[in-house]
Every structure is written in C-alpha cells, then in structure tokens.
Design an enzyme around this catalytic site. Structure first.
Site, PDB file in Angstrom:
ATOM      1  N   ARG A  44      96.331 -30.313 -57.794  1.00  0.00           N
ATOM      2  CA  ARG A  44      97.182 -30.321 -58.643  1.00  0.00           C
ATOM      3  C   ARG A  44      98.404 -31.389 -58.858  1.00  0.00           C
ATOM      4  O   ARG A  44      98.590 -32.065 -59.654  1.00  0.00           O
ATOM      5  CB  ARG A  44      98.214 -28.848 -59.037  1.00  0.00           C
ATOM      6  CG  ARG A  44      97.048 -27.751 -59.317  1.00  0.00           C
ATOM      7  CD  ARG A  44      97.818 -26.231 -59.200  1.00  0.00           C
ATOM      8  NE  ARG A  44      98.572 -26.198 -60.547  1.00  0.00           N
ATOM      9  CZ  ARG A  44      99.200 -25.333 -61.189  1.00  0.00           C
ATOM     10  NH1 ARG A  44      99.195 -24.183 -60.245  1.00  0.00           N
ATOM     11  NH2 ARG A  44      99.682 -25.084 -62.155  1.00  0.00           N
ATOM     12  N   HIS A  91      90.382 -26.900 -66.725  1.00  0.00           N
ATOM     13  CA  HIS A  91      91.710 -26.606 -66.206  1.00  0.00           C
ATOM     14  C   HIS A  91      92.340 -25.338 -66.780  1.00  0.00           C
ATOM     15  O   HIS A  91      93.107 -25.378 -67.541  1.00  0.00           O
ATOM     16  CB  HIS A  91      92.439 -27.900 -66.454  1.00  0.00           C
ATOM     17  CG  HIS A  91      93.733 -27.970 -65.813  1.00  0.00           C
ATOM     18  ND1 HIS A  91      93.417 -28.635 -64.419  1.00  0.00           N
ATOM     19  CD2 HIS A  91      95.032 -27.826 -65.951  1.00  0.00           C
ATOM     20  CE1 HIS A  91      94.755 -28.500 -63.794  1.00  0.00           C
ATOM     21  NE2 HIS A  91      95.615 -28.226 -64.862  1.00  0.00           N
ATOM     22  N   TYR A 100     101.054 -29.901 -84.110  1.00  0.00           N
ATOM     23  CA  TYR A 100     101.671 -30.714 -85.016  1.00  0.00           C
ATOM     24  C   TYR A 100     101.141 -32.286 -84.717  1.00  0.00           C
ATOM     25  O   TYR A 100     101.308 -33.258 -85.531  1.00  0.00           O
ATOM     26  CB  TYR A 100     103.149 -30.849 -85.104  1.00  0.00           C
ATOM     27  CG  TYR A 100     103.688 -29.734 -85.433  1.00  0.00           C
ATOM     28  CD1 TYR A 100     103.424 -28.996 -86.746  1.00  0.00           C
ATOM     29  CD2 TYR A 100     104.612 -28.865 -84.696  1.00  0.00           C
ATOM     30  CE1 TYR A 100     103.850 -27.762 -87.298  1.00  0.00           C
ATOM     31  CE2 TYR A 100     105.286 -27.933 -85.086  1.00  0.00           C
ATOM     32  CZ  TYR A 100     104.800 -27.359 -86.451  1.00  0.00           C
ATOM     33  OH  TYR A 100     105.267 -25.987 -86.621  1.00  0.00           O
TER      34      TYR A 100
END
Length: 748
Positions: free
Chosen positions: A32, A78, A122
C-alpha cells in the site's frame, strides 16, 4: 451419531499478536504505502493506470467518468475503498504535485491552494500520452509477470514496464508502519541524461551523476539554497533540502515598492498558503513589522502571485529576510528515498536508484526482444514453408486432389506418408514421399489462398522473408551484445526526452543565511489576562481599566507589566516556565487569547498553574514554596532570573506536589491547613532561606494519609477567616505553635 469434539488450540497471546502485527505491517509497507523502485508506483497507482489501459481510456480517445474508473479498479484489482483510489487518481492528474502527470483530468481536480477535487461522479479522466507510451506500451509483449487479483478472477501486472525512471521524476510520499518515504520530484531531461551516462559508464559515481541531476525540480518552482549539502543527501538517500519561494520587488507609484511572491516552496502547497498569509498578518498585528500595509493573494490558474504592499521607504531586503525566518516562505523538505527493492523496503541513494532502473530496463528489453525474436522465428518458419511450397505447387495440388481428408494431406506434407492418396504418376508419388514440411508449415500451406500463387504475391513473400531474416539478425544482436541493447535503450530514452522533457523550474544555489534586524517594539505598560484554561493575552491598560470588573471576574491571573518583560509561570510539578509578553496576542478585550502551551514548555495535561508574575517583580521578591507533604522553604526571586525557558524551581520528594507559591511581603505568620482539618500556626521566621534546588524543611507532622490542603499568610492584627467544611475558622485565634508539630484539629 458421535458428537463432534471441539478442538482447542493453545498459544501464547503475545506471540500471536506479534505475528499478526508483523503481517499487517508488511502488508502496509509492500502492498500500500511504498513505491516499487522499478516503476516508481504504489499498488493503487499501478492498478488505476492498468485499469484505464484495459478500459481503453487512451490519450487520443474521449474522457470517461472517474466514478467508472474507480469502480472498475476497486471491483477488479484494489479492494481498499473508493476514496483511496480516487485520491491516487487525482494526485496523478495534478500538475502542481507531480512533475510529470500521468492522468489527464477534465473538471475540477483541486488547486494548489488546497481546494479539494470535485466528487468522482462529476470529474472525467483519460491517460496522458506519456503514461500510455512510456508506462503501458509493452504490456502485450510479455515483458512483465502477471499475478492473480484478490479474488483470482483477473490477472494484473506485478510491475508496469515503465521506460522512464519514474521513482525520481515524480517522487513519492507515503507513511507505512514504522517508516516513511519522501522522495522529491526531478527534471525528466536531467534524469534521462544521468541514466544514459550510467549505462555507458558502469563505475560512475554519485558526484558524476550530479553533473546531470542538479537537484530536485519541484513543480511549484522555488529555490533550493543548500546546494553544497546535496551530494551527501543523494549519496545516502536521506537529508533535508532547504527551499525558498521566489520573491520579486516591483516599483509602484509614489516611490513605494511591493513584494511579489511568484513561486512558493513545494511544502507550502495547500492549506499552508493560507497559513503563510495568516503568519504575515500576525507579524503586522504584533508589530514585528510596520512596513506592510496590505496583503493580497492574487493567485490564479496561471500561477502564484501573493502581493505585499509596503509603505514608503520600507526596508525591503530586511523584510524579505524576516519572511524567510518567521514564515514558511523558507522551509525544509525531508528526503528519505525509501522504496521496495526485491520485496523489501530499502533506502536508496541516487546511484542505487539509477542502477536499479537500468537493471530493470535491460530485463524489460531482454524479455521484449526474446518475445519479438520468437515471433520472427515463427514467421520465418511459415515463410520458408510457403516459398518451398510454391516451388512444388503442382505436386501439392496433385496431393490435395488425390486425398480424402485434411489430415491425410498434412501427414503427407510432414512425414511423406502417401498411403491412400491417388497420384497420376509414380514419379509424383515418389516426390511426395520426400516431402518434410513442419507441422506449422503444413497448416499454413493448407490455409493458403490461391491468389498467393500470383507472381507478385510470391515476390512480396520473398521480400517479407528477407525482412524477417534482417529482424532476426537485429534481435539476436541485441540479445547477445550488451552495447547493442544499451544503444536501443538509449535510443528509446532520447525519444522520450524529445517528446516529454520540460525546462527546469527550481533553481539550485547556495543561498545566504537570512539575517534581519528585528525592530524593538515600543516599550509600554500592558495588562496580561490569563483564564483558568491557560489562555493568555495582553491588553492596553486603558482597555483593562474600562473592563476591570469583567476582567477580574473572568480571569484567574491579572498581571500588570511591560510588553518587553517576561512572565514566570510556576506549576504544581515544581517547574518554572518563562514566556515573553511580546509573544502573547495584543488586542481587543474580548479576544480569546492563545494557550500558553504553544508559547513555552508548559504541558496543560500534566501541570497545573499555581502562580504567574512578571520577572521584573519576581527578581526583587522573596518566595515561599509549600508542598502537599508540608515541605517549606524561602527562596530569593533573583534565582529565577535565568536564560532557560524551563527550570526546576522546587525540588520535591517522590509522590509530592507543589501546593503554593507565594510572595512574602509584611506577613509574620503562616498557617497550614490539612485535608483532615488540622491547623498549625507558627512564625515565618522558623522557615529557612534556601536555594531553589533545595528540598526545604518540614513545616508540619502529618497523620497517615493526610496532606496539606491550604497555606495562609497572616499580617499582624489581621482578622483572616478560612472556610473548612462550611465552618468558619478564625486563623488569628489559633494558638501559636512551633514548626514541625502536629497542630490542632478543628472541631466541627
């Protein structure tokens, strides 16, 4: 039916916790938080780029919604939450954070001033050209290993075939368990030149590499001012880079000047720009400078522009140095070039990083050209078979017409088996028995279309065969010759540099130490107000007089002093903290003030404030110290006039705490009151004068479990009253005793 017996496994709890935590830590470190030195990417970045590649969101195709990209990445590769994936995607699209953005964002992707990106529903994105051509281009050539995803329904690359030293170019920041990585970004063209030099000279040193890599190149520009320290930082992989913003001085009407900040330190991005503006405003409010008359942030999408308007005849150079010293206009970037190397975290210097990149490039090139060579050899085999077939095409047609099945023809072409095939002549049969095509050649002959027998097609086949032989020779030379492979890698790097290199933004130099003369504040009398929570501020004496009743009621300490003085803060741990009155906010009466935790070494969670006074008064006074275990001493105040911000003002036994710090004036007697109601009155003369490091003397014999609860100082003929368990105790009526006696118990 026999009842199943429960199996109990006994194990040491600490060993189980240790193993579990180590597993968790390694998962965070490797899977990670830390980038791989080969492609310079963390797993979430690698998976996001690969998913966009798989979805076909290329640089020359329309944008796609980020929500689609994030959802697909999370579902396939993921499984750690959509926010972490979207944050990684946003950072890879921000040109003010990355020297070489890998994603082309469309919509609101945040700003350098710390504004967050719009929600993923968006915004839209697609791959940048550099990501497609330098990070993902060779995935179809078997150059990297693939592994199963988390649920083994898909395959994902263990590393991307990145052809650029991305670990250096884009840098990285990440916090793992017990370790942190912080690599600054660098200039693409410079890093490529360094890699080329290292390929040609395997014994190159860090200092020689730094002839190409001058230092970090931050996307926000700025100036690195410790050039001479960079060789050691790049040799060890750790250190501190000192950064300054770029400042210009502009002339305005009326003979005035303005300071314009056009570039900021990389560390000042985001909310720290707002903090910088607040820090400048604080310098003005606290009268550290009177030269600034206005502050405005005129930054836009075109760049940073922070303007400080100055009064006429202002000392501009001194003011710029003050900004470097007192604000984050000069800051440090901590370097710790930590990356995953062969599955293990390792801190790397510049030379090691470049060597790992070159090793990776040779590995990629070897696998790529082995794959290409294999394909060319397969083509060569087919082409030779077809050319040979054209020479005996009449015989092959006769075999085809005389056979009953495809398999019968194939056996004849491969092994010369003619049983069951009808030939026109014995000569044809005899020739057929000599045929020895390969399996692949036989299948190609059987699949060949008749138009391939046209003369021009045969010429084209022969030309293609000649080209294949040339490719095979080139690929074999690359695979068998180090310099040939190095030449190919350097050629690719040159193409990348030509396409994607940009001019350096950060200047590297040895900057002079910022020195400024701090103007002395005009000396004046103020009143310091400190509430019971330790929040302090100073106000003008006239302001205090107008609000005296409220000030005295709302604040625990009210101290008249000069604004140039220092305050002595005594706490129940026996420590004395010094803080400057000038560091306290000076302003309106109703302002909240600042916690003194922020201005000195006082810790509100561990210490309680007993007494606060100006050092000028403390120096000329005599103090009484009393502890809960009835230890007493007198100390001359001059002992507390020290340079250190924190000292031990009273030595105490283990488990004891300071109860009272009082200034002795005309008092002649002292009264000690315990929690169980014992009172002892005796002369102050019995208390010896000691040094601050002394323990003192015992003032009263305490019963088991009892402690001193209050200390009173009496003046002659004073009618002092203490309240104990809601009953008045007249202190001047108590019998005068001797120090270190038991005292008298109050009857309730």
């Amino acid at each position: 039916m026999d009842r199943e017996r429960e199996q109990i496994i006994r194990t040491e709890y600490s060993e189980l916790m240790q193993k579990s935590y180590i597993d968790y830590a390694m998962s965070v470190i490797i899977s990670r938080a830390l980038p791989d030195v080969r492609d310079g990417l963390k797993p979430v970045q690698r998976r996001t780029l690969y998913d966009m590649y798989e979805l076909g969101i290329r640089y020359d195709r329309p944008y796609r919604k980020c929500a689609r990209i994030v959802g697909d990445t999370m579902g396939k590769y993921h499984p750690h939450g959509d926010s972490s994936i979207y944050e990684a995607l946003v950072v890879m699209a921000q040109d003010f954070k990355k020297g070489m953005p890998l994603i082309d964002g469309h919509g609101n992707f945040g700003s350098i001033e710390g504004d967050g990106a719009a929600a993923m529903r968006y915004t839209e994105a697609r791959l940048q050209k550099v990501a497609q051509e330098a990070f993902l281009a060779d995935l179809d050539k078997d150059v990297v290993d693939f592994q199963p995803n988390f649920d083994e329904t898909e395959k994902e690359p263990t590393v991307l075939p990145v052809r650029l030293p991305n670990f250096l170019i884009n840098g990285s920041e990440g916090i793992a368990v017990g370790m942190v990585t912080s690599t600054p970004p660098h200039n693409l063209g410079e890093v490529i030149d360094a890699v080329k030099a290292a390929i040609m000279n395997e014994k190159i040193t860090t200092e020689e590499l730094m002839q190409y890599v001058k230092g970090p190149d931050f996307p926000t520009g700025g100036i690195v001012i410790n050039k001479d320290e960079l060789p050691e930082i790049y040799r060890t992989g750790t250190g501190k880079i000192r950064l300054r913003g770029r400042v210009e001085v502009e002339q305005v009407k009326g003979g005035k000047e303005r300071i314009v900040i056009t570039e900021i330190p990389y560390t000042m991005m985001g909310a720290n720009i707002g903090k910088f503006l607040n820090d400048v405003a604080t310098l003005v409010e606290t009268k550290k400078t009177t030269d600034i008359v206005d502050i405005s942030n005129q930054s836009s999408k075109d760049g940073i522009r922070i303007v400080l308007e100055l009064k006429k005849n202002a000392d501009t150079r001194n003011l710029i140095n003050m900004l470097y010293k007192k604000t984050r206009l000069e800051d440090t970037f901590s370097v710790n070039m930590l990356a995953v190397v062969n599955g293990r975290p390792e801190t790397l210097g510049l030379k090691s990083i470049v060597e790992h990149h070159i090793e990776f490039q040779f590995e990629l090139a070897t696998r790529k050209y082995k794959n290409l060579l294999g394909k060319e050899l397969a083509k060569k085999e087919i082409q030779e078979g077809l050319i040979k077939a054209c020479d005996v095409i009449d015989l092959i047609i006769e075999i085809l017409r005389g056979s009953k099945s495809r398999d019968q023809v194939r056996k004849c072409l491969v092994d010369g088996v003619t049983e069951g095939i009808h030939f026109k002549t014995k000569t044809s049969e005899k020739a057929a028995k000599k045929l020895r095509f390969t399996e692949n050649q036989a299948n190609a002959i059987l699949d060949m279309r008749l138009y391939k027998l046209i003369g021009l097609e045969i010429q084209a086949l022969e030309a293609e065969h000649s080209e294949t032989l040339q490719n095979i020779a080139v690929y074999e030379d690359i695979l068998n010759n180090y310099r040939s492979m190095a030449k190919v890698i350097i050629r690719d790097l040159d193409q990348m540099k030509k396409q994607f290199a940009v001019p350096r933004k950060t200047t590297i130099e040895n900057g002079e130490e910022a020195v400024f003369e701090e103007k002395k504040a005009e000396e004046m009398e103020v009143v310091v107000l400190m509430d019971r929570f330790g929040y302090a501020r100073s106000v003008d004496t006239a302001v205090y007089e107008r609000n005296r009743e409220s000030a005295d009621a709302e604040n625990r300490f009210v101290i008249r002093c000069m604004n140039t003085d220092r305050l002595c803060v005594f706490t129940d741990t026996g420590r004395q903290h010094l803080l400057k009155v000038a560091d306290l906010p000076y302003g309106r009466f109703r302002d909240k003030g600042t916690p003194i935790d922020n201005l000195c070494n006082y810790t509100s969670a561990e210490e309680g404030i007993l007494f606060v006074e100006a050092l000028e008064r403390v120096k000329h006074a005599t103090f009484l110290f009393a502890t809960e275990q009835a230890m007493l001493k007198k100390v001359d105040g001059v002992e507390f006039d020290v340079a250190k911000r924190t000292i031990q003002a009273a030595k105490m036994s283990e488990g004891d705490r300071l109860l009272a710090v009082k200034i002795l004036e005309k008092q002649e007697q002292i009264v000690l009151q315990t929690a169980d109601g014992y009172f002892l009155r005796f002369s102050i003369e019995e208390i010896p004068r000691k040094k601050k490091a002394a323990l003192g003397v015992r003032g009263m014999k305490l019963q088991d479990g009892d402690k001193v609860d209050a200390v009173y100082l009496l003046q002659p003929q004073e009618d002092a009253v203490a309240i104990f368990r809601e009953k008045e105790v007249h202190l001047n009526r108590l019998r005068i005793g001797k120090r270190d006696t038991k005292g008298a118990k109050t009857r309730l």
